[in-house]
Design a protein around this motif. Structure first.
Motif, PDB file in Angstrom:
ATOM      1  N   TYR A  60       0.854  -1.190   0.000  1.00  0.00           N
ATOM      2  CA  TYR A  60       0.000   0.000   0.000  1.00  0.00           C
ATOM      3  C   TYR A  60       0.885   1.233   0.000  1.00  0.00           C
ATOM      4  O   TYR A  60       2.092   1.157   0.283  1.00  0.00           O
ATOM      5  CB  TYR A  60      -0.951   0.010   1.199  1.00  0.00           C
ATOM      6  N   LEU A  61       0.283   2.380  -0.310  1.00  0.00           N
ATOM      7  CA  LEU A  61       1.026   3.631  -0.300  1.00  0.00           C
ATOM      8  C   LEU A  61       0.997   4.290   1.067  1.00  0.00           C
ATOM      9  O   LEU A  61       2.035   4.713   1.580  1.00  0.00           O
ATOM     10  CB  LEU A  61       0.456   4.603  -1.341  1.00  0.00           C
ATOM     11  N   ASP A  62      -0.193   4.399   1.657  1.00  0.00           N
ATOM     12  CA  ASP A  62      -0.336   5.121   2.923  1.00  0.00           C
ATOM     13  C   ASP A  62      -0.840   4.248   4.067  1.00  0.00           C
ATOM     14  O   ASP A  62      -0.413   4.402   5.202  1.00  0.00           O
ATOM     15  CB  ASP A  62      -1.294   6.313   2.757  1.00  0.00           C
ATOM     16  N   THR A  63      -1.773   3.344   3.765  1.00  0.00           N
ATOM     17  CA  THR A  63      -2.340   2.473   4.793  1.00  0.00           C
ATOM     18  C   THR A  63      -2.954   1.263   4.108  1.00  0.00           C
ATOM     19  O   THR A  63      -3.273   1.310   2.914  1.00  0.00           O
ATOM     20  CB  THR A  63      -3.393   3.229   5.639  1.00  0.00           C
ATOM     21  N   ASP A  64      -3.114   0.181   4.838  1.00  0.00           N
ATOM     22  CA  ASP A  64      -3.636  -1.056   4.264  1.00  0.00           C
ATOM     23  C   ASP A  64      -5.062  -0.837   3.781  1.00  0.00           C
ATOM     24  O   ASP A  64      -5.957  -0.528   4.577  1.00  0.00           O
ATOM     25  CB  ASP A  64      -3.587  -2.156   5.326  1.00  0.00           C
ATOM     26  N   LEU A  65      -5.287  -0.996   2.476  1.00  0.00           N
ATOM     27  CA  LEU A  65      -6.614  -0.775   1.906  1.00  0.00           C
ATOM     28  C   LEU A  65      -7.646  -1.710   2.510  1.00  0.00           C
ATOM     29  O   LEU A  65      -8.797  -1.312   2.716  1.00  0.00           O
ATOM     30  CB  LEU A  65      -6.558  -0.943   0.386  1.00  0.00           C
ATOM     31  N   ASN A  66      -7.258  -2.950   2.833  1.00  0.00           N
ATOM     32  CA  ASN A  66      -8.226  -3.892   3.399  1.00  0.00           C
ATOM     33  C   ASN A  66      -8.370  -3.739   4.905  1.00  0.00           C
ATOM     34  O   ASN A  66      -8.865  -4.631   5.586  1.00  0.00           O
ATOM     35  CB  ASN A  66      -7.858  -5.335   3.053  1.00  0.00           C
ATOM     36  N   ARG A  67      -7.934  -2.619   5.424  1.00  0.00           N
ATOM     37  CA  ARG A  67      -8.244  -2.209   6.795  1.00  0.00           C
ATOM     38  C   ARG A  67      -8.785  -0.781   6.801  1.00  0.00           C
ATOM     39  O   ARG A  67      -8.858  -0.153   7.857  1.00  0.00           O
ATOM     40  CB  ARG A  67      -6.997  -2.286   7.683  1.00  0.00           C
ATOM     41  N   ALA A  68      -9.184  -0.280   5.610  1.00  0.00           N
ATOM     42  CA  ALA A  68      -9.583   1.127   5.468  1.00  0.00           C
ATOM     43  C   ALA A  68     -11.048   1.310   5.119  1.00  0.00           C
ATOM     44  O   ALA A  68     -11.509   2.445   4.978  1.00  0.00           O
ATOM     45  CB  ALA A  68      -8.713   1.804   4.412  1.00  0.00           C
ATOM     46  N   PHE A  69     -11.802   0.216   4.944  1.00  0.00           N
ATOM     47  CA  PHE A  69     -13.214   0.336   4.569  1.00  0.00           C
ATOM     48  C   PHE A  69     -14.052   0.778   5.758  1.00  0.00           C
ATOM     49  O   PHE A  69     -13.748   0.424   6.893  1.00  0.00           O
ATOM     50  CB  PHE A  69     -13.718  -1.018   4.039  1.00  0.00           C
ATOM     51  N   SER A  75     -10.225  12.015   2.933  1.00  0.00           N
ATOM     52  CA  SER A  75      -9.007  11.695   3.675  1.00  0.00           C
ATOM     53  C   SER A  75      -7.760  12.161   2.929  1.00  0.00           C
ATOM     54  O   SER A  75      -7.746  12.259   1.696  1.00  0.00           O
ATOM     55  CB  SER A  75      -8.926  10.187   3.912  1.00  0.00           C
ATOM     56  N   ASP A  76      -6.697  12.384   3.677  1.00  0.00           N
ATOM     57  CA  ASP A  76      -5.394  12.664   3.080  1.00  0.00           C
ATOM     58  C   ASP A  76      -4.695  11.387   2.641  1.00  0.00           C
ATOM     59  O   ASP A  76      -3.669  11.450   1.948  1.00  0.00           O
ATOM     60  CB  ASP A  76      -4.494  13.397   4.084  1.00  0.00           C
ATOM     61  N   LEU A  77      -5.224  10.232   3.045  1.00  0.00           N
ATOM     62  CA  LEU A  77      -4.585   8.955   2.759  1.00  0.00           C
ATOM     63  C   LEU A  77      -5.168   8.343   1.489  1.00  0.00           C
ATOM     64  O   LEU A  77      -6.386   8.214   1.341  1.00  0.00           O
ATOM     65  CB  LEU A  77      -4.760   7.988   3.933  1.00  0.00           C
ATOM     66  N   HIS A  78      -4.301   7.934   0.584  1.00  0.00           N
ATOM     67  CA  HIS A  78      -4.727   7.374  -0.701  1.00  0.00           C
ATOM     68  C   HIS A  78      -5.692   6.212  -0.519  1.00  0.00           C
ATOM     69  O   HIS A  78      -6.768   6.181  -1.162  1.00  0.00           O
ATOM     70  CB  HIS A  78      -3.490   6.917  -1.486  1.00  0.00           C
ATOM     71  N   GLU A  79      -5.343   5.245   0.327  1.00  0.00           N
ATOM     72  CA  GLU A  79      -6.185   4.052   0.456  1.00  0.00           C
ATOM     73  C   GLU A  79      -7.528   4.350   1.110  1.00  0.00           C
ATOM     74  O   GLU A  79      -8.520   3.674   0.799  1.00  0.00           O
ATOM     75  CB  GLU A  79      -5.440   2.952   1.214  1.00  0.00           C
ATOM     76  N   GLU A  80      -7.620   5.324   1.984  1.00  0.00           N
ATOM     77  CA  GLU A  80      -8.918   5.663   2.572  1.00  0.00           C
ATOM     78  C   GLU A  80      -9.829   6.301   1.529  1.00  0.00           C
ATOM     79  O   GLU A  80     -11.038   6.032   1.500  1.00  0.00           O
ATOM     80  CB  GLU A  80      -8.735   6.566   3.782  1.00  0.00           C
ATOM     81  N   ARG A  81      -9.278   7.124   0.653  1.00  0.00           N
ATOM     82  CA  ARG A  81     -10.084   7.684  -0.443  1.00  0.00           C
ATOM     83  C   ARG A  81     -10.505   6.579  -1.404  1.00  0.00           C
ATOM     84  O   ARG A  81     -11.654   6.534  -1.862  1.00  0.00           O
ATOM     85  CB  ARG A  81      -9.299   8.765  -1.196  1.00  0.00           C
ATOM     86  N   LEU A  82      -9.577   5.668  -1.707  1.00  0.00           N
ATOM     87  CA  LEU A  82      -9.870   4.569  -2.621  1.00  0.00           C
ATOM     88  C   LEU A  82     -10.927   3.647  -2.033  1.00  0.00           C
ATOM     89  O   LEU A  82     -11.829   3.178  -2.753  1.00  0.00           O
ATOM     90  CB  LEU A  82      -8.590   3.800  -2.926  1.00  0.00           C
TER      91      LEU A  82
END
Length: 262
Positions: A60-69, A75-82
């Protein structure tokens, strides 16, 4: 993220790959199916999720996408926006998510709970087990899109995982009525496990594991070791996602075998 579609209309079925950028099997499986597309009876969408992390070759770039749903569009974090975009894109779909591990060369499924959809679809997939994660889903895709089946497709980065991903996609499409199904392609007595607690891993220079995933461990048996110091089972369990180096601070997870899917 990249979205492709087969068939006309608004899809209620979706396949998502490469939530983690160091797991290219999802992207590769999707691309193999799209390169040799089946004839579809209902529309389906395909999503390659974290293209930026894939390109960078990192989980991941900023944070684990499969812990961001379910995510945060501001958000400032790529995976939280995604995660917010994925939640909006897939919330009304039955979803197959494709992953890979450092712990197991076969395929197994993770699900939120055992629903009629799970009972209908999972026996039609080439998986060795179903793991119910209910109670341990904070931030995972299940928390936003519960009608999801995640399949671990094999060893991370391997050609076999990519081939398994393509195979399980085609099986999922048949099981959900996107393509013609084989009424005889059904597993009997598929084992079901309930995920329990993580197995902590202390900081060390060398790790070992002794137990095998999904095989029973008895009380008092050694499970793993950190710099030669053994961890011994305090009670019986079945290991899931157990590996020496797959996670930074846990060896894997304990689970109970709770039955079979008939």
């Amino acid at each position: 993220m990249r979205i492709e579609q087969l068939g006309d209309g608004e899809p209620e079925i979706a396949v998502i790959g490469s939530i983690h950028g160091d797991e290219p099997c999802g992207r590769d499986g999707i691309e193999a199916v799209l390169a040799d597309p089946p004839e579809v009876q209902r529309p389906v969408k395909f999503v390659v999720a974290n293209e930026e992390a894939l390109e960078a070759g990192v989980r991941y770039l900023d944070t684990d996408l499969n812990r961001a749903f379910p995510g945060d569009p501001d958000s400032d974090l790529h995976e939280e926006r995604l995660a917010a975009r994925l939640t909006a894109e897939l919330s009304d779909c039955t979803v197959l998510g494709l992953h890979s591990t450092q712990s197991y060369d076969g395929m197994f499924a993770l699900v939120d709970e055992i629903t009629p959809m799970i009972r209908r679809v999972c026996p039609r997939l080439s998986i060795d087990a179903v793991v119910r994660t209910q109670g341990a889903n904070e931030g995972r895709i299940f928390s936003a899109i519960p009608a999801t089946i995640e399949v671990e497709c094999g060893y991370q980065g391997s050609a076999a995982a990519a081939e398994n991903a393509e195979q399980v996609i085609r099986e999922f499409l048949a099981a959900t009525g996107v393509t013609e199904s084989d009424p005889n392609a059904i597993q009997e007595s598929l084992p079901v496990f309930q995920l329990r607690d993580p197995i902590p891993k202390a900081a060390a220079g060398e790790y070992e594991v002794y137990a095998r995933n999904f095989e029973a461990v008895n009380e008092g048996e050694p499970v793993a070791a950190a710099d030669g110091e053994q961890i011994v089972a305090e009670e019986p369990f079945h290991p899931v996602l157990l590996s020496a180096y797959g996670y930074e601070d846990v060896f894997g997870y304990t689970a109970d075998r709770i039955g079979v899917l008939d």
